[in-house]
Design a protein around this motif. Structure first.
Motif, short mmCIF file in Angstrom:
data_model
loop_
_atom_site.label_atom_id
_atom_site.label_comp_id
_atom_site.label_asym_id
_atom_site.label_seq_id
_atom_site.Cartn_x
_atom_site.Cartn_y
_atom_site.Cartn_z
N ASP A 1 0.82 -1.21 0.00
CA ASP A 1 0.00 0.00 0.00
C ASP A 1 0.85 1.27 0.00
N SER A 2 2.15 1.10 0.08
CA SER A 2 3.03 2.28 0.05
C SER A 2 2.90 2.96 -1.31
N SER A 3 2.42 4.18 -1.27
CA SER A 3 2.11 4.93 -2.51
C SER A 3 1.89 6.38 -2.14
N ILE A 4 1.66 7.17 -3.18
CA ILE A 4 1.13 8.51 -2.97
C ILE A 4 -0.37 8.44 -3.24
N TYR A 5 -1.13 9.01 -2.34
CA TYR A 5 -2.58 9.05 -2.50
C TYR A 5 -2.98 10.52 -2.72
N LEU A 6 -3.80 10.72 -3.74
CA LEU A 6 -4.18 12.09 -4.13
C LEU A 6 -5.69 12.20 -4.25
N CYS A 7 -6.23 13.27 -3.72
CA CYS A 7 -7.63 13.58 -4.00
C CYS A 7 -7.65 14.62 -5.12
N SER A 8 -8.76 14.68 -5.82
CA SER A 8 -8.84 15.64 -6.92
C SER A 8 -10.29 15.98 -7.21
N LEU A 9 -10.45 17.02 -8.01
CA LEU A 9 -11.77 17.38 -8.49
C LEU A 9 -11.63 17.90 -9.92
N SER A 10 -12.72 17.78 -10.64
CA SER A 10 -12.71 18.19 -12.04
C SER A 10 -13.03 19.67 -12.15
N VAL A 11 -12.26 20.34 -13.01
CA VAL A 11 -12.52 21.74 -13.29
C VAL A 11 -12.88 21.89 -14.78
N GLY A 12 -13.57 20.87 -15.29
CA GLY A 12 -14.06 20.92 -16.66
C GLY A 12 -12.95 21.06 -17.68
N ASP A 13 -12.98 22.12 -18.46
CA ASP A 13 -12.00 22.33 -19.52
C ASP A 13 -10.61 22.63 -18.96
N TYR A 14 -10.50 22.81 -17.67
CA TYR A 14 -9.22 23.09 -17.04
C TYR A 14 -8.71 21.88 -16.27
N GLY A 15 -9.16 20.71 -16.70
CA GLY A 15 -8.61 19.48 -16.18
C GLY A 15 -9.01 19.19 -14.75
N TYR A 16 -8.12 18.50 -14.07
CA TYR A 16 -8.34 18.14 -12.68
C TYR A 16 -7.37 18.93 -11.80
N THR A 17 -7.90 19.37 -10.68
CA THR A 17 -7.05 19.96 -9.65
C THR A 17 -6.79 18.90 -8.61
N PHE A 18 -5.52 18.79 -8.19
CA PHE A 18 -5.14 17.75 -7.24
C PHE A 18 -4.75 18.36 -5.91
N GLY A 19 -5.00 17.59 -4.86
CA GLY A 19 -4.41 17.91 -3.58
C GLY A 19 -2.91 17.67 -3.66
N SER A 20 -2.21 18.09 -2.64
CA SER A 20 -0.75 18.00 -2.65
C SER A 20 -0.25 16.57 -2.46
N GLY A 21 -1.15 15.64 -2.12
CA GLY A 21 -0.77 14.26 -2.03
C GLY A 21 -0.35 13.83 -0.63
N THR A 22 -0.55 12.57 -0.35
CA THR A 22 -0.10 11.94 0.90
C THR A 22 0.85 10.82 0.55
N ARG A 23 2.08 10.97 0.97
CA ARG A 23 3.09 9.96 0.68
C ARG A 23 3.10 8.96 1.83
N LEU A 24 2.62 7.77 1.57
CA LEU A 24 2.46 6.74 2.60
C LEU A 24 3.53 5.67 2.45
N THR A 25 4.19 5.39 3.55
CA THR A 25 5.15 4.30 3.60
C THR A 25 4.70 3.34 4.68
N VAL A 26 4.54 2.07 4.31
CA VAL A 26 4.11 1.06 5.27
C VAL A 26 5.30 0.15 5.57
N VAL A 27 5.61 0.04 6.86
CA VAL A 27 6.78 -0.77 7.24
C VAL A 27 6.36 -1.98 8.06
#
Lengths: 111, 113
Positions: B87-113
């Motif tokens: 599950d170690s990954s970057i997780y991102l939320c986003s929303l659509s802004v139509g013709d201006y693509g998707y806006t993303f959150g800054s991301g959560t970098r998860l490391t599972v040990v």
């Protein structure tokens, strides 16, 4: 399933050289959007192309959407170190609401 | 355009535990999207979160593993449950802004040990 492949996967260029990444979809796309993701950052929207054969320019960046709406390209003229990052294409599969990202091209610019 | 605040920005978690990621939007949006980006890879859609209804999951992702909440039009959470190193990954939320693509959150970098 639908796939969007980008080539090359990686590209190292000398500063000042040109760079092109190609985006190829297995199916027709309603639109194509391009994003840039800096190292450690999140994808940032660059541009959208909608029409077959459309060409758009943003300063040193030129974007093209293929006639068949299955491929696209991003060309950067005279790269700068600020161009470093991964470039993704993405688009909506025609006739659906499915939005898919390309595999990405990682660009490294050597000063 | 809308601004998304995502937190935490990174975390290191023990396997078997859960982590909840939060995204706050500065305006009301109907649909929010959660993506996973494995190291060096592209973005894969996990689910679409509509306010007032259950999230819609993509193939390969299930609610028990990635429960999502969408209590109002400006907020959403994604929980990564019973984590393993895969599950170690970057997780991102986003929303659509139509013709201006998707806006993303800054991301959560998860490391599972």
């Amino acid at each position: 399933g639908q796939q969007v492949m980008q080539i090359p996967q990686y590209q190292h260029v000398q500063e000042g050289e040109d760079f092109t990444t190609y985006c190829n979809s297995s199916t027709t796309l309603s639109n194509i959007q391009w994003y840039k993701q800096r190292p450690g950052g999140h994808p940032v929207f660059l541009i959208q192309l909608v029409k077959s054969g459309e060409v758009k320019k943003q300063k040193r960046l030129t974007f093209q959407f293929g006639e068949a709406k299955k491929n696209s390209s991003l060309h950067i003229t005279a790269t700068q170190t600020t161009d470093v990052g991964t470039y993704f294409c993405a688009g909506i599969v025609s006739g659906t609401y499915k939005y898919i990202f390309g595999t990405g091209t990682r660009l490294k610019v050597l000063a | 355009s809308a601004v998304i605040s995502q937190k935490p920005s990174r975390d290191i978690c023990q396997r078997g535990t859960s982590l909840t990621i939060q995204c706050q939007v500065d305006s009301q949006v109907t649909m929010m999207f959660w993506y996973r980006q494995q190291p060096g890879q592209s973005l894969t859609l996990i689910a679409t979160a509509n306010q007032g209804s259950e999230a819609t999951y993509e193939s390969g992702f299930v609610i028990d593993k990635f429960p999502i909440s969408r209590p109002n039009l400006t907020f959403s959470t994604l929980t990564v449950s019973n984590m393993s190193p895969e599950d170690s990954s970057i997780y991102l939320c986003s929303l659509s802004v139509g013709d201006y693509g998707y806006t993303f959150g800054s991301g959560t970098r998860l490391t599972v040990v």
